[in-house]
Write a protein that holds these residues in place. Structure first.
Motif, mmCIF file in Angstrom:
data_model
loop_
_atom_site.group_PDB
_atom_site.id
_atom_site.type_symbol
_atom_site.label_atom_id
_atom_site.label_comp_id
_atom_site.label_asym_id
_atom_site.label_seq_id
_atom_site.Cartn_x
_atom_site.Cartn_y
_atom_site.Cartn_z
ATOM 1 N N LYS A 2 0.826 -1.203 0.000
ATOM 2 C CA LYS A 2 0.000 0.000 0.000
ATOM 3 C C LYS A 2 0.859 1.251 0.000
ATOM 4 O O LYS A 2 0.487 2.276 -0.619
ATOM 5 N N LEU A 3 1.984 1.216 0.680
ATOM 6 C CA LEU A 3 2.886 2.360 0.644
ATOM 7 C C LEU A 3 3.388 2.610 -0.774
ATOM 8 O O LEU A 3 3.406 3.763 -1.241
ATOM 9 N N GLN A 4 3.765 1.546 -1.467
ATOM 10 C CA GLN A 4 4.232 1.701 -2.844
ATOM 11 C C GLN A 4 3.118 2.179 -3.751
ATOM 12 O O GLN A 4 3.319 3.063 -4.595
ATOM 13 N N GLN A 5 1.912 1.594 -3.570
ATOM 14 C CA GLN A 5 0.774 1.988 -4.403
ATOM 15 C C GLN A 5 0.407 3.444 -4.177
ATOM 16 O O GLN A 5 0.168 4.196 -5.143
ATOM 17 N N THR A 6 0.357 3.874 -2.928
ATOM 18 C CA THR A 6 -0.007 5.259 -2.628
ATOM 19 C C THR A 6 1.086 6.218 -3.083
ATOM 20 O O THR A 6 0.788 7.332 -3.554
ATOM 21 N N ALA A 7 2.329 5.809 -2.957
ATOM 22 C CA ALA A 7 3.424 6.655 -3.443
ATOM 23 C C ALA A 7 3.332 6.848 -4.952
ATOM 24 O O ALA A 7 3.583 7.952 -5.472
ATOM 25 N N TYR B 246 -0.605 12.070 -9.235
ATOM 26 C CA TYR B 246 -1.329 13.322 -9.008
ATOM 27 C C TYR B 246 -0.402 14.524 -9.105
ATOM 28 O O TYR B 246 -0.835 15.617 -9.497
ATOM 29 N N GLN B 247 0.854 14.348 -8.738
ATOM 30 C CA GLN B 247 1.797 15.453 -8.920
ATOM 31 C C GLN B 247 1.957 15.797 -10.406
ATOM 32 O O GLN B 247 1.986 16.980 -10.789
ATOM 33 N N ALA B 248 1.997 14.754 -11.261
ATOM 34 C CA ALA B 248 2.082 14.993 -12.710
ATOM 35 C C ALA B 248 0.805 15.642 -13.222
ATOM 36 O O ALA B 248 0.844 16.564 -14.073
ATOM 37 N N GLU B 249 -0.352 15.176 -12.713
ATOM 38 C CA GLU B 249 -1.616 15.758 -13.155
ATOM 39 C C GLU B 249 -1.757 17.202 -12.683
ATOM 40 O O GLU B 249 -2.339 18.039 -13.386
ATOM 41 N N VAL B 250 -1.231 17.492 -11.496
ATOM 42 C CA VAL B 250 -1.270 18.881 -11.014
ATOM 43 C C VAL B 250 -0.410 19.767 -11.911
ATOM 44 O O VAL B 250 -0.802 20.907 -12.264
ATOM 45 N N GLU C 132 -9.040 20.594 -8.206
ATOM 46 C CA GLU C 132 -9.403 19.197 -7.964
ATOM 47 C C GLU C 132 -8.161 18.313 -7.864
ATOM 48 O O GLU C 132 -8.031 17.484 -6.951
ATOM 49 N N LYS C 133 -7.222 18.508 -8.784
ATOM 50 C CA LYS C 133 -6.010 17.704 -8.775
ATOM 51 C C LYS C 133 -5.152 18.003 -7.545
ATOM 52 O O LYS C 133 -4.535 17.095 -6.949
ATOM 53 N N GLN C 134 -5.118 19.255 -7.138
ATOM 54 C CA GLN C 134 -4.370 19.619 -5.940
ATOM 55 C C GLN C 134 -4.974 18.966 -4.691
ATOM 56 O O GLN C 134 -4.244 18.497 -3.805
ATOM 57 N N GLN C 135 -6.324 18.945 -4.628
ATOM 58 C CA GLN C 135 -6.984 18.289 -3.495
ATOM 59 C C GLN C 135 -6.708 16.791 -3.474
ATOM 60 O O GLN C 135 -6.443 16.206 -2.406
ATOM 61 N N MET C 136 -6.780 16.143 -4.637
ATOM 62 C CA MET C 136 -6.492 14.714 -4.716
ATOM 63 C C MET C 136 -5.044 14.427 -4.294
ATOM 64 O O MET C 136 -4.767 13.428 -3.612
ATOM 65 N N THR D 40 -3.982 12.147 -1.099
ATOM 66 C CA THR D 40 -3.109 10.991 -1.299
ATOM 67 C C THR D 40 -1.852 11.098 -0.440
ATOM 68 O O THR D 40 -1.376 10.094 0.119
ATOM 69 N N GLN D 41 -1.308 12.284 -0.312
ATOM 70 C CA GLN D 41 -0.145 12.467 0.547
ATOM 71 C C GLN D 41 -0.489 12.200 2.018
ATOM 72 O O GLN D 41 0.316 11.619 2.757
ATOM 73 N N THR D 42 -1.695 12.605 2.428
ATOM 74 C CA THR D 42 -2.128 12.316 3.800
ATOM 75 C C THR D 42 -2.282 10.820 4.022
ATOM 76 O O THR D 42 -1.893 10.286 5.076
ATOM 77 N N ASP D 43 -2.862 10.120 3.026
ATOM 78 C CA ASP D 43 -2.984 8.664 3.129
ATOM 79 C C ASP D 43 -1.620 7.994 3.224
ATOM 80 O O ASP D 43 -1.440 7.034 3.984
ATOM 81 N N LEU D 44 -0.669 8.521 2.460
ATOM 82 C CA LEU D 44 0.674 7.947 2.487
ATOM 83 C C LEU D 44 1.303 8.086 3.867
ATOM 84 O O LEU D 44 2.001 7.174 4.348
#
Length: 270
Positions: free
Chosen positions: A152-157, A163-167, A216-220, A224-228
């Protein structure tokens, strides 16, 4: 001749009787030697007699017989001495019966104490095997939790990178849309009739859409960073609980083995 014989007889009478004296001396020495030999034999006999020291003192006699005195005998099972088969100072050899002991514990009076103790030992052993299986299952659970945490750490990372690319893409699109809107507004002001109001409104809508997409992308990305960051704490709590349960189970196994050893010793002493 007669006169000479008479003189010789007189001379003999005048001499001391040494033979008689020697005979009397020999009888006295024989008596003394007999007394000495007798005393020596008595002393030798006394050396082989049971010796007991006597001490004078004042008090009350509590036990005349040695068997009536309070005595202790090392035994694997506690009990009360009912009868002695040997006396004090007597030599014994291996296998001789020394005393008869009666049980003082009520459980030893039960004729079924041996099979019941063996059943308890078997039950304890079965419980130990079950707890060992539980400890093994907890070890596998801990391993799976660690694997899930790492996955999960790898998946979330990876999601964070996505999301960083999408931002960055949304930021670029927002920048392009704003630049296009500024040029259309300039043309709308400078050239009369070349840019219609509808075209200007279309670019304004594009800017709003690009800005909304960027937000939206910034929020996602933030979510995701919080989940990580929360994944180690989430799985750490589960892993810690599983390890604690495993340690408690192994402690119960150790305690059970100690009980089995005691029961085994008890079975051997019955």
């Amino acid at each position: 001749m007669a006169s000479s014989d008479i003189n010789i007889e007189r001379e003999l009478k005048a001499l001391p009787l040494e033979t008689t004296t020697l005979l009397g001396a020999a009888d006295s020495g024989r008596v003394v030697s007999r007394w000495l030999i007798g005393i020596l034999l008595v002393l030798v006999a006394i050396m082989f007699l049971p010796w007991q020291q006597n001490v004078q003192g004042n008090g009350n006699v509590t036990a005349l017989s040695p068997a009536d005195r309070p005595q202790q005998l090392q035994s694997r099972i506690d009990g009360r001495i009912e009868a002695w088969f040997v006396s004090e100072g007597q030599f014994v050899k291996k296998g001789d019966s020394i005393v008869r002991i009666s049980e003082i514990k009520e459980e030893y009076l039960n004729p079924n104490v041996l099979p019941l103790t063996q059943q308890q030992q078997s039950a304890k052993q079965s419980a130990i095997e079950e707890k060992l299986n539980k400890a093994a299952a907890l070890s596998q659970l801990i391993e799976r939790l660690e694997q899930q945490r790492d996955f999960k750490l790898q998946q979330t990372a990876n999601k964070v990178l996505q999301y960083q690319a999408e931002v960055r893409q949304a930021t670029l699109e927002d920048s392009v849309a704003r630049d296009q809107l500024r040029r259309r507004e300039r043309l709308f002001r400078d050239s009369l009739g070349l840019v219609s109001v509808n075209d200007l409104q279309t670019f304004q809508i594009r800017v709003q859409s690009a800005a909304a997409k960027l937000v939206e992308k910034q929020q996602m990305l933030a979510i995701t960073q919080t989940d990580l960051q929360s994944i180690p704490a989430e799985y750490g709590e589960k892993i810690a609980k599983s390890r604690s349960d495993r340690a408690a189970t192994l402690a119960e196994v150790s305690e059970g083995r100690s009980d089995v050893a005691k029961l085994k010793d008890k079975v051997g002493s019955l």
